[in-house]
Enzyme design. Structure first.
Site, PDB file in Angstrom:
ATOM      1  N   HIS A  13     -14.856 -26.146  23.174  1.00 19.85           N
ATOM      2  CA  HIS A  13     -15.873 -25.327  23.844  1.00 19.85           C
ATOM      3  C   HIS A  13     -16.862 -26.219  24.603  1.00 19.85           C
ATOM      4  O   HIS A  13     -17.299 -25.871  25.697  1.00 19.85           O
ATOM      5  CB  HIS A  13     -16.635 -24.479  22.815  1.00 19.85           C
ATOM      6  CG  HIS A  13     -15.763 -23.481  22.107  1.00 19.85           C
ATOM      7  ND1 HIS A  13     -14.829 -22.708  22.764  1.00 19.85           N
ATOM      8  CD2 HIS A  13     -15.672 -23.119  20.797  1.00 19.85           C
ATOM      9  CE1 HIS A  13     -14.222 -21.914  21.889  1.00 19.85           C
ATOM     10  NE2 HIS A  13     -14.696 -22.158  20.689  1.00 19.85           N
ATOM     11  N   ASP A  70      -9.792 -19.530  28.992  1.00 24.96           N
ATOM     12  CA  ASP A  70      -9.129 -19.505  27.681  1.00 24.96           C
ATOM     13  C   ASP A  70      -8.422 -20.835  27.401  1.00 24.96           C
ATOM     14  O   ASP A  70      -7.991 -21.525  28.334  1.00 24.96           O
ATOM     15  CB  ASP A  70      -8.116 -18.352  27.647  1.00 24.96           C
ATOM     16  CG  ASP A  70      -7.721 -17.994  26.217  1.00 24.96           C
ATOM     17  OD1 ASP A  70      -8.446 -18.366  25.280  1.00 24.96           O
ATOM     18  OD2 ASP A  70      -6.675 -17.331  26.056  1.00 24.96           O
ATOM     19  N   LEU A 101     -24.774 -18.904  45.634  1.00 21.88           N
ATOM     20  CA  LEU A 101     -23.707 -18.465  44.735  1.00 21.88           C
ATOM     21  C   LEU A 101     -24.332 -17.576  43.671  1.00 21.88           C
ATOM     22  O   LEU A 101     -25.367 -17.919  43.105  1.00 21.88           O
ATOM     23  CB  LEU A 101     -23.047 -19.672  44.061  1.00 21.88           C
ATOM     24  CG  LEU A 101     -22.092 -19.360  42.893  1.00 21.88           C
ATOM     25  CD1 LEU A 101     -20.798 -18.718  43.390  1.00 21.88           C
ATOM     26  CD2 LEU A 101     -21.751 -20.629  42.108  1.00 21.88           C
TER      27      LEU A 101
HETATM   28  C1  IPE Z   1     -10.754 -13.895  26.106  1.00 22.43           C
HETATM   29  O1  IPE Z   1     -10.196 -14.892  25.334  1.00 22.43           O
HETATM   30  C2  IPE Z   1     -12.241 -13.940  26.034  1.00 22.43           C
HETATM   31  C3  IPE Z   1     -12.865 -15.120  26.635  1.00 22.43           C
HETATM   32  C4  IPE Z   1     -12.284 -16.051  27.320  1.00 22.43           C
HETATM   33  C5  IPE Z   1     -14.278 -15.184  26.460  1.00 22.43           C
HETATM   34  P1  IPE Z   1      -9.683 -14.619  23.842  1.00 22.43           P
HETATM   35  O2  IPE Z   1      -9.113 -15.886  23.379  1.00 22.43           O
HETATM   36  O3  IPE Z   1     -10.764 -14.022  23.023  1.00 22.43           O
HETATM   37  O4  IPE Z   1      -8.550 -13.511  24.078  1.00 22.43           O
HETATM   38  P2  IPE Z   1      -7.377 -13.011  23.151  1.00 22.43           P
HETATM   39  O5  IPE Z   1      -7.983 -12.679  21.819  1.00 22.43           O
HETATM   40  O6  IPE Z   1      -6.390 -14.135  23.026  1.00 22.43           O
HETATM   41  O7  IPE Z   1      -6.792 -11.830  23.856  1.00 22.43           O
HETATM   42  C1  IPE Z   2     -11.811 -19.465  25.096  1.00 18.68           C
HETATM   43  O1  IPE Z   2     -11.076 -20.369  24.355  1.00 18.68           O
HETATM   44  C2  IPE Z   2     -13.261 -19.472  24.716  1.00 18.68           C
HETATM   45  C3  IPE Z   2     -13.722 -18.249  24.049  1.00 18.68           C
HETATM   46  C4  IPE Z   2     -13.012 -17.171  23.845  1.00 18.68           C
HETATM   47  C5  IPE Z   2     -15.084 -18.242  23.571  1.00 18.68           C
HETATM   48  P1  IPE Z   2     -10.490 -20.005  22.929  1.00 18.68           P
HETATM   49  O2  IPE Z   2     -11.492 -20.370  21.889  1.00 18.68           O
HETATM   50  O3  IPE Z   2     -10.035 -18.592  22.897  1.00 18.68           O
HETATM   51  O4  IPE Z   2      -9.249 -20.982  22.849  1.00 18.68           O
HETATM   52  P2  IPE Z   2      -7.822 -20.677  22.228  1.00 18.68           P
HETATM   53  O5  IPE Z   2      -7.277 -19.459  22.908  1.00 18.68           O
HETATM   54  O6  IPE Z   2      -8.033 -20.440  20.756  1.00 18.68           O
HETATM   55  O7  IPE Z   2      -7.036 -21.912  22.517  1.00 18.68           O
HETATM   56 MG    MG Z   3      -8.268 -17.688  23.323  1.00 19.27          MG
END
Ligand code: IPE
Ligand code: IPE
Ligand code: MG
Length: 254
Positions: free
Chosen positions: A39, A22, A133
């Protein structure tokens, strides 16, 4: 606890690490870049972490890439994420194979684009025999989806065998979950500062050690992984028993 005992009871490396990757969006915002730049950088970190796990001989790695709830994001971001995933499968499958990595995608794939489903099937088939792995990539995955699909299959199988539901056991359901043939995660890492599961492996994380870090996923590196492993090594895993029982067992196995 004496330091000798502490050393004896210390955890070795986890056999299975699960990561909620995240913070990509915030990493990009801070640099005045579009979210997709976060990303993209995040995908590079995936490559690096796979290599670290191979080097550290950690045999199972499960990464949360796209949740069942992530469809709620703006359509453009969803499209870009799917494109990135496509690119990754096209570019990396062969390299993973050469590196002895088995790739598995966990999640509901029937509502992914048809070409993506084909790429997934090809990458899984190519790498199926590798054992150095196992890399599980969770795409369109939700813990609640997983438990629901497992329940449907497990109950159907049970009833087909002529048994009544009274004899249905926890193990019958567990056997149908994604990751049924892997050890449960020993360590869950969540980057990006949030301290929640966000519908990741809700069944499989029952006794997993959690490690939360403010580091954003695109900044996560070997040192950050080292810190997580150090934290894990100092945890005493009790699985419902007392701390004394764990110490007694460690002495007895000497
Ligand atoms: C969790 O992250 C899902 C992934 C890392 C793929 P999110 O950014 O979607 O989670 P929330 O919405 O903050 O809980
Ligand atoms: C995690 O990073 C990737 C996915 C959920 C696909 P985020 O896109 O949720 O990044 P933040 O939380 O908005 O910084
Ligand atoms: Mg996120």
């Amino acid at each position: 606890m004496s330091s000798a005992l502490a050393a004896e009871t210390a955890n070795k490396h986890p056999r299975h690490i699960a990561i909620i990757m995240d913070g990509n969006g915030r990493w990009a915002y801070r640099r005045h870049l579009p979210r997709v730049a976060g990303h993209r950088r995040g995908a590079e970190v995936v490559r690096e972490m796979v290599q670290r796990c191979v080097d550290l001989k950690i045999p199972h790695l499960t990464l949360f890439a796209f949740s069942t709830e992530n469809w709620r994001r703006p359509p453009l971001e969803v499209r870009l994420l799917m494109n990135l995933f496509r690119l990754l499968l096209r570019r990396e499958a062969r390299k993973l194979h050469e590196n002895g990595v088995r790739l598995r995608i966990i999640g509901e794939r029937s509502n992914l684009a048809a070409d993506l489903q084909t790429l997934i099937a090809e990458a899984e088939a190519l790498t199926a025999e590798n054992r150095r792995l196992t890399l599980n990539l969770a795409v369109n995955y939700g813990g609640r989806w997983d438990i629901t699909q497992a329940t449907k299959r497990a109950v159907a199988r049970h009833l087909e065998s002529g048994e009544s539901l009274d004899t249905f056991r926890e193990e019958d359901l567990a056997a149908e979950l994604c990751l049924a043939d892997s050890p449960e995660p020993d360590l869950l890492i969540r980057t990006g500062g949030e301290e929640r599961i966000s519908n990741f492996l809700i069944w499989q994380l029952a006794y997993t050690e959690f490690y939360f870090t403010d580091t954003l996923w695109p900044d996560f590196d070997g040192n950050a992984l080292e810190l997580a492993l150090k934290s894990f090594a100092h945890r005493q895993r009790r699985f419902g028993r007392t701390g004394d029982q764990i110490l007694d067992d460690a002495c007895a196995s000497d």
